[in-house]
Design a protein around this motif. Structure first.
Motif, PDB file in Angstrom:
ATOM      1  N   PRO A  77       0.797  -1.319   0.015  1.00  0.00           N
ATOM      2  CA  PRO A  77      -0.055  -0.090  -0.003  1.00  0.00           C
ATOM      3  C   PRO A  77       0.896   1.291  -0.019  1.00  0.00           C
ATOM      4  O   PRO A  77       0.573   2.468  -0.539  1.00  0.00           O
ATOM      5  CB  PRO A  77      -0.719  -0.119   1.090  1.00  0.00           C
ATOM      6  N   VAL A  78       1.866   1.167   0.583  1.00  0.00           N
ATOM      7  CA  VAL A  78       2.817   2.422   0.608  1.00  0.00           C
ATOM      8  C   VAL A  78       3.242   2.861  -0.895  1.00  0.00           C
ATOM      9  O   VAL A  78       3.478   4.125  -1.317  1.00  0.00           O
ATOM     10  CB  VAL A  78       4.168   2.438   1.715  1.00  0.00           C
ATOM     11  N   GLN A  81       0.715   4.277  -2.891  1.00  0.00           N
ATOM     12  CA  GLN A  81       0.488   5.767  -2.567  1.00  0.00           C
ATOM     13  C   GLN A  81       1.533   6.432  -3.087  1.00  0.00           C
ATOM     14  O   GLN A  81       1.358   7.599  -3.565  1.00  0.00           O
ATOM     15  CB  GLN A  81       0.322   5.758  -0.958  1.00  0.00           C
ATOM     16  N   ASP A  84       1.362   8.159  -6.410  1.00  0.00           N
ATOM     17  CA  ASP A  84       0.409   9.315  -6.570  1.00  0.00           C
ATOM     18  C   ASP A  84       1.519  10.478  -6.856  1.00  0.00           C
ATOM     19  O   ASP A  84       0.949  11.545  -7.459  1.00  0.00           O
ATOM     20  CB  ASP A  84      -0.514   9.418  -5.498  1.00  0.00           C
ATOM     21  N   LYS A 105      -0.757  -0.334 -11.664  1.00  0.00           N
ATOM     22  CA  LYS A 105      -1.368   1.152 -10.667  1.00  0.00           C
ATOM     23  C   LYS A 105      -0.731   2.216 -11.434  1.00  0.00           C
ATOM     24  O   LYS A 105      -1.688   3.418 -11.779  1.00  0.00           O
ATOM     25  CB  LYS A 105      -0.953   1.174  -9.437  1.00  0.00           C
TER      26      LYS A 105
END
Length: 131
Positions: A77-78, A81, A84, A105
């Motif tokens: 998840p890091v 993130q 982005d 992603k």
């Protein structure tokens, strides 16, 4: 090669894949990603590895072993993130579901996807490093 603005580039490669959680093989994978990051830096871009962010957080959160609930809650998840905040993702190394997920992603977030360092344009000359 055309000179471009500096990009923030996430290096995505195998971390645990194919290692059977052997610390020496994991360290070799991190070394490979770090070496790619240095090459990215030399041509004027800002490299980043998800491991640089995730591993200290995992330790601080009290993870007891690789792959435990805390590790899994933070590790990928890091990195997702971080995408982005990046302009691009560089996919290196062998088979890795996690690295492939970073590419997927990245594409879904309209990031530039590179498959080797030679594809990355050199940044403007004031950003080059001669290390």
């Amino acid at each position: 090669m055309q000179k471009e603005k500096s990009l923030m580039i996430l290096v995505a490669g195998p971390y645990r894949s194919g290692t059977n959680d052997d610390p020496n093989q994991i360290a070799a994978n991190v070394r490979t990603m770090t070496e790619a990051a240095l090459e990215i830096y030399k041509i004027g871009h800002l490299p980043v590895l998800g491991e640089w962010f995730a591993l200290p957080l995992i330790e601080a959160a009290g993870s007891k072993k690789m792959g435990d609930a805390i590790f899994n809650e933070i590790f990928h998840p890091v990195a997702i993130q971080i995408i982005d905040h990046c302009d691009a993702v560089l996919r290196i190394g062998g088979a890795s579901a996690g690295a492939d997920e970073m590419i997927s992603k990245g594409r879904s977030k309209n990031k530039i996807i590179f498959h080797n360092i030679e594809e990355i344009p050199v940044a403007s000359s004031d950003k080059l490093h001669s290390i």
